[in-house]
Every structure is written in C-alpha cells, then in structure tokens.
Write an enzyme that holds these catalytic residues in place. Structure first.
Site, short mmCIF file in Angstrom:
data_model
loop_
_atom_site.label_atom_id
_atom_site.label_comp_id
_atom_site.label_asym_id
_atom_site.label_seq_id
_atom_site.Cartn_x
_atom_site.Cartn_y
_atom_site.Cartn_z
N GLU A 1 45.88 -5.20 8.26
CA GLU A 1 45.51 -6.55 7.82
C GLU A 1 46.55 -7.53 8.38
OE1 GLU A 1 43.22 -5.89 3.57
OE2 GLU A 1 45.39 -5.97 3.51
N HIS B 1 49.97 -5.85 7.16
CA HIS B 1 49.82 -4.92 6.03
C HIS B 1 49.18 -3.61 6.51
CE1 HIS B 1 48.03 -3.80 1.93
NE2 HIS B 1 49.29 -3.45 1.96
N ASN C 1 43.72 -4.40 -1.11
CA ASN C 1 44.33 -4.19 -2.43
C ASN C 1 43.67 -5.00 -3.54
OD1 ASN C 1 46.03 -2.23 -1.58
ND2 ASN C 1 47.81 -3.56 -1.34
N SER D 1 52.55 -5.37 -0.31
CA SER D 1 51.22 -5.00 -0.80
C SER D 1 50.59 -6.13 -1.58
CB SER D 1 51.34 -3.82 -1.76
OG SER D 1 51.82 -2.70 -1.10
N1 CAA Z 1 50.90 11.72 9.78
C1 CAA Z 1 50.11 12.19 10.76
N2 CAA Z 1 48.94 12.83 10.50
C2 CAA Z 1 48.60 13.01 9.20
C3 CAA Z 1 49.39 12.54 8.14
C4 CAA Z 1 50.58 11.87 8.47
N3 CAA Z 1 51.39 11.38 7.53
N4 CAA Z 1 48.78 12.85 6.96
C5 CAA Z 1 47.64 13.47 7.28
N5 CAA Z 1 47.53 13.56 8.63
C6 CAA Z 1 46.42 14.09 9.40
C7 CAA Z 1 46.35 15.60 9.32
O1 CAA Z 1 47.07 16.19 10.38
C8 CAA Z 1 44.86 15.86 9.46
O2 CAA Z 1 44.48 15.82 10.81
P1 CAA Z 1 43.23 16.71 11.33
O3 CAA Z 1 42.06 16.33 10.49
O4 CAA Z 1 43.08 16.35 12.77
O5 CAA Z 1 43.68 18.12 11.11
C9 CAA Z 1 44.21 14.65 8.82
O6 CAA Z 1 45.22 13.62 8.79
C10 CAA Z 1 43.75 14.95 7.42
O7 CAA Z 1 44.87 15.42 6.66
P2 CAA Z 1 44.84 16.62 5.64
O8 CAA Z 1 43.92 17.70 6.14
O9 CAA Z 1 46.26 16.97 5.31
O10 CAA Z 1 44.28 16.02 4.30
P3 CAA Z 1 42.97 15.25 3.96
O11 CAA Z 1 41.81 15.67 4.79
O12 CAA Z 1 42.90 15.38 2.50
O13 CAA Z 1 43.30 13.74 4.36
C11 CAA Z 1 44.19 11.60 3.87
C12 CAA Z 1 44.45 13.10 3.89
C13 CAA Z 1 44.05 11.11 5.33
C14 CAA Z 1 45.41 10.97 3.24
C15 CAA Z 1 42.85 11.30 3.12
O14 CAA Z 1 42.84 11.96 1.89
C16 CAA Z 1 42.65 9.83 2.86
O15 CAA Z 1 42.19 9.08 3.72
N6 CAA Z 1 42.97 9.39 1.61
C17 CAA Z 1 42.88 7.98 1.22
C18 CAA Z 1 44.12 7.27 1.63
C19 CAA Z 1 44.06 5.82 1.29
O16 CAA Z 1 43.14 5.31 0.68
N7 CAA Z 1 45.11 5.12 1.72
C20 CAA Z 1 45.27 3.72 1.41
C21 CAA Z 1 46.15 3.57 0.19
S1 CAA Z 1 46.33 1.88 -0.26
C22 CAA Z 1 47.56 1.34 0.73
O17 CAA Z 1 48.15 2.03 1.51
C23 CAA Z 1 47.86 -0.11 0.62
C24 CAA Z 1 48.87 -0.55 -0.36
O18 CAA Z 1 49.41 -1.62 -0.15
C25 CAA Z 1 49.17 0.19 -1.59
P1 NAD Z 2 59.70 3.14 -0.47
O1 NAD Z 2 60.39 3.04 -1.76
O2 NAD Z 2 59.17 4.45 0.00
O3 NAD Z 2 60.68 2.60 0.70
C1 NAD Z 2 61.43 1.42 0.63
C2 NAD Z 2 62.73 1.66 1.37
O4 NAD Z 2 63.40 0.42 1.57
C3 NAD Z 2 63.71 2.57 0.62
O5 NAD Z 2 63.99 3.68 1.45
C4 NAD Z 2 64.96 1.70 0.41
O6 NAD Z 2 66.17 2.40 0.58
C5 NAD Z 2 64.78 0.67 1.52
N1 NAD Z 2 65.46 -0.60 1.27
C6 NAD Z 2 65.50 -1.30 0.13
N2 NAD Z 2 66.17 -2.46 0.33
C7 NAD Z 2 66.52 -2.47 1.64
C8 NAD Z 2 67.22 -3.40 2.48
N3 NAD Z 2 67.69 -4.56 1.99
N4 NAD Z 2 67.40 -3.08 3.79
C9 NAD Z 2 66.93 -1.92 4.30
N5 NAD Z 2 66.26 -1.00 3.55
C10 NAD Z 2 66.06 -1.29 2.24
O7 NAD Z 2 58.54 2.03 -0.50
P2 NAD Z 2 57.17 1.99 0.36
O8 NAD Z 2 56.10 2.63 -0.40
O9 NAD Z 2 57.48 2.37 1.76
O10 NAD Z 2 56.87 0.40 0.29
C11 NAD Z 2 57.58 -0.52 1.10
C12 NAD Z 2 56.80 -1.82 1.17
O11 NAD Z 2 55.48 -1.55 1.70
C13 NAD Z 2 56.57 -2.50 -0.18
O12 NAD Z 2 56.58 -3.90 0.01
C14 NAD Z 2 55.17 -2.01 -0.58
O13 NAD Z 2 54.53 -2.90 -1.45
C15 NAD Z 2 54.49 -1.98 0.77
N6 NAD Z 2 53.34 -1.06 0.91
C16 NAD Z 2 53.32 0.13 0.24
C17 NAD Z 2 52.23 0.99 0.41
C18 NAD Z 2 52.16 2.32 -0.28
O14 NAD Z 2 51.09 2.94 -0.30
N7 NAD Z 2 53.25 2.81 -0.84
C19 NAD Z 2 51.18 0.61 1.27
C20 NAD Z 2 51.26 -0.62 1.94
C21 NAD Z 2 52.34 -1.47 1.74
#
Ligand code: CAA
Ligand code: NAD
Length: 308
Positions: A175, A163, A213, A142
């Site tokens: 990404e 990503h 991010n 991330s």
């Molecule tokens: N697998 C498959 N389908 C899924 C699912 C999953 N894990 N989760 C949800 N869905 C589907 C549902 O089946 C549903 O489908 P339909 O509309 O066709 O029925 C649809 O997605 C919507 O789901 P829900 O009705 O359960 O819930 P919602 O309408 O509240 O949507 C959400 C859920 C898609 C997560 C929405 O709230 C959303 O887009 N949230 C923002 C998520 C976001 O910003 N993600 C990025 C985070 S940052 C990141 O990931 C990067 C990082 O490095 C940290």
């Molecule tokens: P998580 O904690 O859900 O999963 C990580 C998994 O890796 C754990 O199940 C752990 O047992 C396993 N693990 C640790 N060391 C290992 C190894 N050496 N070999 C095999 N498995 C190992 O974490 P996550 O949220 O899935 O995040 C994983 C990566 O993805 C991180 O780099 C995170 O920054 C990135 N990421 C996270 C998100 C998010 O929304 N959580 C979104 C995009 C990217």
C-alpha cells in the site's frame, strides 16, 4: 554462522544508478527483516538498523532461512545455485546500530520500528537531521497517521507510507500511502520501487488502517469477541473462515501471526480517536494476552501455543 557485514560499504556514485538503490530499513523485527530481504533480492544495497545488536543477529538468521525458501523455489535441487543466490543477496545487506552513518547516502529510508508515535517522532526527527536532502522517508506503520508521523520533519514532500504485509517475502501487496504535501515525484518513486521489488502497489489516502487494516483489524476483533462470548471455539472459528470463506488462515491464527501487541495498539489508537465506534473497542482477552507477554507466534504463545 556469519552475521551481517559491519557497516562500511563503498557507496555507488555511478550516475546511471536507479532512483532508489541504497535503502535503509530501520527496525530488524518481523517486518523490517522481510523488507530488507525483498529489497536486497531485487538488487538494492540495504542497511538494516537496530537499537539492539542481538536482534541484528536474529534478523540475519531469519533472512538466511527465508532466502533459502525463495532460492529453493527458484533453483529446485541445484544446491550451488541456491547457495550463490543466498550468499549474494545476503552480501547486499549490512547491519548497523549507527543511525547517522546508515543514512549517509540513503535514497530511501523505510521505518519499521515499534508502533508508537512518540518513538517514531524521535526517530524521524533524528533522521531528518542526519539524512541528505535526496533521501525519501517512508513509514510501514499499520495504523498511525502518516501525516502525524511526518509532522516532525522538514521533508513532507518526500514522505509517505509504504505498508507491507506479513510475511513480507510472500505477500504481494504494497500500500502506497499519500499525504497532501507529498510530491508527485516522490509518489512515482515509491510506486516504481514497489514494482521493482516485486510488489503490486495500490494507492490510498492517509486514512486509519489504509485499505487492508481498516477491513482486517475489525474482522480479527469480531472473531476474538465471538470467542470471548463462547459462541464457538477458536479452532472452529478458524476452520469456519478457512473452509467457509476461503481464507488461508483463520482470524484467531492470523491474530497470533500478526502479533497481539501490534493489533492491540492499532485498535487502542483507533478507539481513542473514535470512541463511539463499537468495532474499535479493544477486546479484553487481547489486552490480557499483551499483559502476559503472550504476543502470538513471535513469543511462542498467543491464543495457541507454538514450537519456538
Ligand atoms: N519467507 C519466504 N517464503 C515464505 C515465508 C517467508 N517468511 N513464509 C512462507 N513462505 C513460503 C513457503 O516457502 C511456501 O512456499 P511454497 O508454497 O512454494 O512451498 C509458501 O510461502 C506457503 O508457506 P507454508 O507452506 O509454510 O504455509 P501456508 O501454506 O500455510 O502459507 C502463509 C503461509 C503464506 C502465511 C498463508 O497462511 C497466508 O497467506 N496467511 C495470511 C497472511 C496474512 O493475511 N497476512 C497479512 C497480515 S496483516 C498485515 O501484515 C498488515 C498489518 O499491518 C498488521
Ligand atoms: P517488531 O517488534 O517485530 O520489530 C520492531 C523492531 O524495531 C524491534 O526489533 C526493535 O528492537 C526495533 N526498534 C525499536 N525502536 C527502534 C529504533 N529507534 N531504531 C531501530 N530499531 C528500533 O515489530 P513489527 O511487527 O516488525 O512491526 C514494525 C512496524 O511495522 C510497526 O509500525 C507495525 O505496526 C508495522 N507492521 C506490522 C505488521 C505485522 O504483521 N506485525 C504488518 C505491517 C506493518
């Protein structure tokens, strides 16, 4: 319930296969299980590697549930078609705890393990020795630098960032992160694979947080600071951004959804690198949540409580 087949796949030797057909996903948590799922959905042979066999079992169940959601959308009430789709897709995923065996004939490794540079270095150092020269390496980090992660390998030309976003089966963006040493062939292979698994790819440089991010994490942190100051309640902040800005989730909900360990490690890493940037100062309540193990949806409690 049947779990993943234990690793022993007859690897395809067909000369007509796609450039990327055998995919190894390392880490079967939140992200890795989703990446394994979307790759298998598009026909890839997937090996999902975990250190912990119990997590493989959990990933197996999560993938089955999420494939069911996808299948329901595709096949509506056709129970037989739903079952066939789920079973056939799941059959393309094998679980493994043996890293060397898992990359033996891999075209692409996508790493999705803990957000810790030392741990990722250890993994990629071992992978570089175990994988054949053809294997492309990608990290789903991330916030860490792709160049820093790649530095322990001798294949920086075949290395990049892929990503994904949570939830992987739903979020359409991928990404594709370039590093200066990455070859054009590697970049094109990443872009083609992203498209093949149904994602829209954007290209970005190896800068902190890439595109999403870099914008999203400071926004989450600002919302948490607003809540810490008592300017508004978490629920009102969330309602405000959903109804006033059209976001699908409010920032506090989204922080719970991403996981506070992930968000904290992103922001702490940036704070170390850029100590003068106020936006990157780690929030007190975020640190406290992580200390208490209240990591958000995945642990059943963060800023909100969830039914496990
Ligand atoms: N697998 C498959 N389908 C899924 C699912 C999953 N894990 N989760 C949800 N869905 C589907 C549902 O089946 C549903 O489908 P339909 O509309 O066709 O029925 C649809 O997605 C919507 O789901 P829900 O009705 O359960 O819930 P919602 O309408 O509240 O949507 C959400 C859920 C898609 C997560 C929405 O709230 C959303 O887009 N949230 C923002 C998520 C976001 O910003 N993600 C990025 C985070 S940052 C990141 O990931 C990067 C990082 O490095 C940290
Ligand atoms: P998580 O904690 O859900 O999963 C990580 C998994 O890796 C754990 O199940 C752990 O047992 C396993 N693990 C640790 N060391 C290992 C190894 N050496 N070999 C095999 N498995 C190992 O974490 P996550 O949220 O899935 O995040 C994983 C990566 O993805 C991180 O780099 C995170 O920054 C990135 N990421 C996270 C998100 C998010 O929304 N959580 C979104 C995009 C990217």
């Amino acid at each position: 319930m049947a779990t993943f087949t234990v690793l022993k796949r007859c690897f395809s030797t067909s000369t007509s296969r796609k450039v990327i057909q055998n995919v190894t996903v390392i880490g079967g948590g939140l992200m890795g299980s989703g990446i394994a799922q979307v790759a298998a959905q598009s026909g890839n042979n997937v090996t999902l590697v975990e250190v912990n066999p119990d997590i493989l079992k959990k990933a197996d169940a999560v993938i089955k549930t999420n494939l069911g959601r996808v299948a329901k959308k595709l096949y509506k009430e056709d129970a037989r078609a739903i079952e066939k789709f789920v079973d056939e897709t799941k059959a393309r995923i094998v679980g493994s705890t043996d890293l060397s065996e898992a990359v033996r004939d891999s075209d692409l490794v996508v790493e999705a393990i803990v957000e810790n540079l030392d741990v990722k270095h250890k993994l990629f150092g071992a992978l570089d020795k175990a994988a054949p020269p053809k294997t492309l390496f990608a990290s789903n980090t991330s916030s860490l630098s792709i160049g820093d992660i790649a530095s322990v390998t001798d294949r920086k030309d075949r290395f990049g960032g892929l990503h994904f976003f949570n939830p992987v089966p739903v979020m359409k963006l991928l990404e594709v992160v370039r590093i200066p040493e990455q070859s054009e062939q590697t970049y094109q292979a990443f872009m083609a694979w992203g498209k093949a698994i149904g994602k829209t790819c954007i290209t970005c440089k190896d800068t902190p947080g890439f595109v999403v991010n870099r914008l999203l994490v400071p926004y989450l942190a600002e919302a948490i600071r607003m809540m810490e100051r008592g300017d508004a309640s978490p629920r009102d902040i969330d309602i405000a951004m959903k109804l006033g800005a059209g976001y699908p989730m409010g920032p506090i909900e989204l922080a719970d959804y991403v996981g506070h360990d992930t968000t904290l490690s992103i922001i702490e890493g940036w704070h170390k690198k850029f100590p003068d940037k106020q936006l990157f100062v780690p929030c007190e309540s975020l640190k406290e949540k992580v200390r208490e193990g209240k990591l958000g949806v995945k642990t059943g409690e963060g800023y909100y409580k969830y039914n496990k």
